[in-house]
Scaffold this active site. Sequence first.
Site, PDB file in Angstrom:
ATOM      1  N   ASP A  35       0.832  -1.206   0.000  1.00  0.00           N
ATOM      2  CA  ASP A  35       0.000   0.000   0.000  1.00  0.00           C
ATOM      3  C   ASP A  35       0.859   1.245   0.000  1.00  0.00           C
ATOM      4  O   ASP A  35       1.710   1.425   0.880  1.00  0.00           O
ATOM      5  CB  ASP A  35      -0.885   0.015   1.255  1.00  0.00           C
ATOM      6  CG  ASP A  35      -2.006  -0.987   1.162  1.00  0.00           C
ATOM      7  OD1 ASP A  35      -2.776  -0.915   0.196  1.00  0.00           O
ATOM      8  OD2 ASP A  35      -2.105  -1.850   2.054  1.00  0.00           O
ATOM      9  N   ASP A 176     -10.088  -6.024  -1.048  1.00  0.00           N
ATOM     10  CA  ASP A 176      -9.141  -5.427  -0.101  1.00  0.00           C
ATOM     11  C   ASP A 176      -9.912  -4.745   1.022  1.00  0.00           C
ATOM     12  O   ASP A 176     -10.670  -3.819   0.784  1.00  0.00           O
ATOM     13  CB  ASP A 176      -8.272  -4.406  -0.854  1.00  0.00           C
ATOM     14  CG  ASP A 176      -7.192  -3.784   0.017  1.00  0.00           C
ATOM     15  OD1 ASP A 176      -6.994  -4.233   1.162  1.00  0.00           O
ATOM     16  OD2 ASP A 176      -6.533  -2.836  -0.461  1.00  0.00           O
TER      17      ASP A 176
END
Length: 221
Positions: A35, A176
């Site tokens: 991320d 996610d």
Amino acid sequence: MRGMLSPSLMCADILNLQSEIEALDNLGVDYIHLDFMDGKFVPNITLDASLIKAVKPVLKNMKRDIHIMAYEPQQYFDRMNIGEGDIVSVHIEACENLRDVLNIIRNRGAMPFLAISPDTKSEVINDFLDVIDGVLVMTVYPGFAGQPIVEGSFEKIAKVRKIIDNSGEDIILEVDGHVSWDLCHKMREYGADLFVAGSSSVYSKGMKIDEAVNKMMELIK
Ligand code: DX5
Ligand code: ZN
């Protein structure tokens, strides 16, 4: 398509990242979820571009699954050394010209994915089905681990699945956010292919990583 796993590095032990990555690679995990945030598109900052770059040469079989929560993501591609084998997810609201950004990813030999936040309508993917290799459905608001699943997420997974299937294109559906022990199997049933596993599953406290990964792979296969 078989179910694939992408453990989220921001949830791993940040003081031991290399051994954490190697352990996953040795267990046969498909992807490592990385991320990247700019503190503006989302109100947080996690892994930086140089760290995402440094991960690449360490990997044996595992591939990078880079999720960019930042405005104009293309400005970071060189610094992350984006290229063959990488998945690169970008958000529609973060790109002035999304089609150009997706094409830049493809021209670098990577796989362009379109990420859709909980408040983004599934239908936005319709205009980009010809240029994407995947859709990342966010089932929490992007930016932080450990959040509860957003209501309506299963319906959204089903809707995106339907759009993909009707398109006839070869497109991966990734989920996610709160991909937990309890919910991952249901997400699979609703049509997810690739699962970002974080604090609510493989990085939950008190569980060994090999046990956790094997359990997760069994649940999503
Ligand atoms: C969000 C990140 C992580 C991930 C963590 O973009 O990829 O926050 O959701 O997993 P959970 O939600 O299980 O803590
Ligand atoms: Zn992510």
